[in-house]
Design an enzyme around this catalytic site. Structure first.
Site, PDB file in Angstrom:
ATOM      1  N   LYS A   1      -8.824   2.888  -2.479  1.00  0.00           N
ATOM      2  CA  LYS A   1      -9.370   2.800  -1.728  1.00  0.00           C
ATOM      3  C   LYS A   1     -11.020   2.334  -1.362  1.00  0.00           C
ATOM      4  O   LYS A   1     -11.537   4.051  -1.448  1.00  0.00           O
ATOM      5  CB  LYS A   1      -8.491   2.667  -0.771  1.00  0.00           C
ATOM      6  CG  LYS A   1      -8.323   1.508   0.645  1.00  0.00           C
ATOM      7  CD  LYS A   1      -7.202   1.989   2.072  1.00  0.00           C
ATOM      8  CE  LYS A   1      -6.868   1.320   2.720  1.00  0.00           C
ATOM      9  NZ  LYS A   1      -6.708   1.078   3.681  1.00  0.00           N
TER      10      LYS A   1
ATOM     11  N   PRO B   1      21.515   2.395  29.390  1.00  0.00           N
ATOM     12  CA  PRO B   1      21.670   2.242  31.241  1.00  0.00           C
ATOM     13  C   PRO B   1      20.879   0.880  31.702  1.00  0.00           C
ATOM     14  O   PRO B   1      19.846   0.515  31.347  1.00  0.00           O
ATOM     15  CB  PRO B   1      20.473   3.327  32.053  1.00  0.00           C
ATOM     16  CG  PRO B   1      20.104   4.147  30.172  1.00  0.00           C
ATOM     17  CD  PRO B   1      20.037   3.564  29.037  1.00  0.00           C
ATOM     18  N   LEU B   2      20.995   0.307  32.538  1.00  0.00           N
ATOM     19  CA  LEU B   2      20.878  -0.921  32.954  1.00  0.00           C
ATOM     20  C   LEU B   2      20.688  -1.205  34.618  1.00  0.00           C
ATOM     21  O   LEU B   2      21.944  -0.808  35.299  1.00  0.00           O
ATOM     22  CB  LEU B   2      21.857  -2.427  33.192  1.00  0.00           C
ATOM     23  CG  LEU B   2      22.029  -2.542  31.637  1.00  0.00           C
ATOM     24  CD1 LEU B   2      23.373  -3.493  31.091  1.00  0.00           C
ATOM     25  CD2 LEU B   2      20.851  -3.383  30.464  1.00  0.00           C
ATOM     26  N   SER B   3      19.680  -1.070  34.893  1.00  0.00           N
ATOM     27  CA  SER B   3      19.652  -0.627  36.523  1.00  0.00           C
ATOM     28  C   SER B   3      19.283  -2.031  37.768  1.00  0.00           C
ATOM     29  O   SER B   3      19.509  -2.764  38.310  1.00  0.00           O
ATOM     30  CB  SER B   3      17.758  -0.215  37.149  1.00  0.00           C
ATOM     31  OG  SER B   3      16.922  -0.567  36.637  1.00  0.00           O
ATOM     32  N   GLY B   4      18.815  -2.954  36.395  1.00  0.00           N
ATOM     33  CA  GLY B   4      19.391  -4.694  37.183  1.00  0.00           C
ATOM     34  C   GLY B   4      17.989  -5.501  37.138  1.00  0.00           C
ATOM     35  O   GLY B   4      17.952  -6.235  37.647  1.00  0.00           O
TER      36      GLY B   4
ATOM     37  N   VAL C   1      14.052  -6.063  35.686  1.00  0.00           N
ATOM     38  CA  VAL C   1      13.406  -6.227  34.571  1.00  0.00           C
ATOM     39  C   VAL C   1      13.059  -5.753  33.130  1.00  0.00           C
ATOM     40  O   VAL C   1      12.963  -6.142  32.050  1.00  0.00           O
ATOM     41  CB  VAL C   1      11.930  -7.086  34.819  1.00  0.00           C
ATOM     42  CG1 VAL C   1      10.808  -6.972  34.040  1.00  0.00           C
ATOM     43  CG2 VAL C   1      11.783  -8.522  34.884  1.00  0.00           C
ATOM     44  N   ASP C   2      12.379  -4.307  33.963  1.00  0.00           N
ATOM     45  CA  ASP C   2      12.201  -3.680  32.622  1.00  0.00           C
ATOM     46  C   ASP C   2      13.634  -3.908  31.704  1.00  0.00           C
ATOM     47  O   ASP C   2      14.293  -3.592  30.665  1.00  0.00           O
ATOM     48  CB  ASP C   2      11.774  -2.207  32.847  1.00  0.00           C
ATOM     49  CG  ASP C   2      10.860  -2.066  33.039  1.00  0.00           C
ATOM     50  OD1 ASP C   2      10.236  -3.404  33.075  1.00  0.00           O
ATOM     51  OD2 ASP C   2      10.438  -1.376  33.537  1.00  0.00           O
TER      52      ASP C   2
ATOM     53  N   GLU D   1       0.699  -0.696  -0.538  1.00  0.00           N
ATOM     54  CA  GLU D   1      -0.182  -0.194  -0.214  1.00  0.00           C
ATOM     55  C   GLU D   1       0.660   1.416   0.226  1.00  0.00           C
ATOM     56  O   GLU D   1       1.939   1.867   0.991  1.00  0.00           O
ATOM     57  CB  GLU D   1      -1.479   0.062   1.152  1.00  0.00           C
ATOM     58  CG  GLU D   1      -2.134   1.172   1.428  1.00  0.00           C
ATOM     59  CD  GLU D   1      -2.533   0.946   2.602  1.00  0.00           C
ATOM     60  OE1 GLU D   1      -3.567   1.323   2.616  1.00  0.00           O
ATOM     61  OE2 GLU D   1      -2.955   0.015   3.348  1.00  0.00           O
TER      62      GLU D   1
ATOM     63  N   CYS E   1      -6.351  -3.433   1.951  1.00  0.00           N
ATOM     64  CA  CYS E   1      -5.712  -3.238   3.526  1.00  0.00           C
ATOM     65  C   CYS E   1      -6.955  -3.860   4.210  1.00  0.00           C
ATOM     66  O   CYS E   1      -7.402  -4.934   3.763  1.00  0.00           O
ATOM     67  CB  CYS E   1      -4.419  -2.372   3.835  1.00  0.00           C
ATOM     68  SG  CYS E   1      -4.023  -2.550   5.127  1.00  0.00           S
TER      69      CYS E   1
END
Length: 421
Positions: free
Chosen positions: A114, A355-358, A360-361, A45, A175
């Site tokens: 369309k 950045p890693l905070s430790g 789950v996110d 499309e 579509c």
């Protein structure tokens, strides 16, 4: 003359307003389709301008540049001797429509606007376009002079119309029309249309491939026929990821499956199918035939061209196949990873700062970035020159080739940076 046809559908990574790049990717898809023996090529499309142009659809330049690309496609030797079905916006009588333009050998055969616009959730098509609401009615579209000079046509059919070749009949959906309760393919199939095409701009949602496959197979199971679905792929500059999943089906079975998560900019699927299988399947459904006697006919635009060729020139008939689905966990990993890569190469940034905070996110974010790196390395190893070029541009090193997403071949100062806090 045989009854076997080879048809092609595409998944293209088209960028909003990248008219030159979009033109080249369309040409490449046509070239691949012709190389595989296809006589009909379907694209996604709004592929000429890109699906995600947003309010740029309101600008006359978007319409103008789309027409210029169409003129270049019409004039290219690559598009000769194959019916090309491309998507673009068109202004007709001061109303802007989302259209399919079908052409062959420098002649525009028809323009199909369309009829059902997506206007919920992430879609705002009614903001930019108007649906064509006059079922089975057509008007004459006056071509711009740049196209008149090229095609030697002044007007072409515009509206709810189907294409009749020497050997079959082709109808178009766009579509959202596949998803509506009264899809056009129902009445088109009852009126003798044997090949239905659908050009999509459908974004990825978890398990959406299941729904697409169910809709396409059910459409061809109840009514018979061949169904081609094309789709956009990539992020197209927005927060959505369009996941390809092109397919070809016939009589309730899948005959060609496209990838759902791929870094390839151009993917072309083809299948060689027998029209007699369609005709015998349709004729055996008594209830369908009763409905067919009551359906209102479509206007047919005829073209002196056949999709079938000599049996000696065709590939063997394609065999039905089982669709291979990704597990939910794979979709969660691969979809966002593909979006990240497309966003990174289009924005031309140096990489991602993670950045890693430790928690789950951050752990999930790191896994998705790592999944992106794995996809890029795999694409380079498989010979994807475009991905390699994009990587080298990002790291500003023309000799660099990524080897391993974990090790020294992918140092932290290049495509992604880690910061543990």
């Amino acid at each position: 003359m045989g009854r076997k046809v080879t048809v092609a559908t595409c998944a293209l990574n088209q960028w909003a307003l990248d008219f030159e790049g979009n033109f080249q990717r369309i040409l490449k898809s046509v070239q691949i389709a012709k190389g595989k023996g296809a006589r009909y090529r379907l694209g996604p499309e709004l592929e000429i301008c890109g699906y995600g142009c947003w309010d740029h659809y309101h600008e006359s330049d978007t319409l103008l540049h789309s027409l210029q690309v169409l003129a270049a496609l019409l004039d290219s030797p690559v598009t000769q001797d194959i019916i090309c079905d491309v998507g673009m916006p068109i202004m007709h009588r001061n109303v802007r429509y989302n259209c399919r333009v079908i052409f062959l050998n420098r002649k525009i055969l028809l323009i199909r606007p369309k009829m059902a616009l997506a206007n919920e959730g992430n879609y705002r098509e009614l903001r930019w376009f108007t649906p064509w609401t006059r079922s089975r009615q057509t008007e004459e579209y006056v071509l711009p002079r740049m196209l008149q000079d090229l095609t030697k046509q002044k007007t072409v059919p515009f509206g709810d119309v189907v294409l009749a070749t020497q050997d079959t009949c082709v109808g178009s959906e766009i579509c959202e029309e596949l998803w509506t309760p009264r899809s056009p393919h129902i009445d088109m199939g009852l009126d003798g249309v044997e090949i239905i095409t659908n050009a999509s701009g459908s974004h990825h949602v978890l398990r959406k491939a299941h729904t697409r496959v169910d809709l396409v197979t059910m459409a061809t199971s109840k009514n018979g026929g061949i169904y081609l679905l094309a789709n956009q792929k990539g992020c197209d500059g927005d927060r959505l990821y369009y996941d390809g999943c092109a397919m070809i089906a016939m009589n309730g079975s899948i005959f060609a499956q496209g990838t759902q998560f791929s870094l390839d900019d151009v993917e072309v699927l083809t299948a060689t199918l027998d029209l007699e299988d369609v005709r015998s399947y349709k004729a055996e459904i008594s209830s369908r035939n009763l409905e067919a006697t009551r359906v209102s006919p479509y206007r047919r635009v005829t073209v002196d061209f056949a999709l079938s060729v000599s049996e000696d020139l065709l590939e063997p008939v394609s065999e039905p196949m089982e669709w291979t689905y990704h597990r939910p966990e794979e979709e969660i990993s691969l979809g966002p990873a593909c979006w990240l890569w497309d966003f990174l190469r289009r924005s031309k940034q140096a990489g991602f700062f993670l950045p890693l905070s430790g928690g789950v996110d951050s752990a999930a974010s790191a896994c998705i970035v790592y999944s992106m790196c794995c996809l890029v390395c795999d694409a380079v190893k498989s010979g994807n020159q475009q991905v390699l070029t994009d990587v080298q541009n990002l790291v500003d090193e023309s000799s660099y080739t990524p080897q391993d997403p974990r090790g020294p071949g992918w140092p932290s100062q290049r495509l992604w940076a880690l910061s543990v806090r």
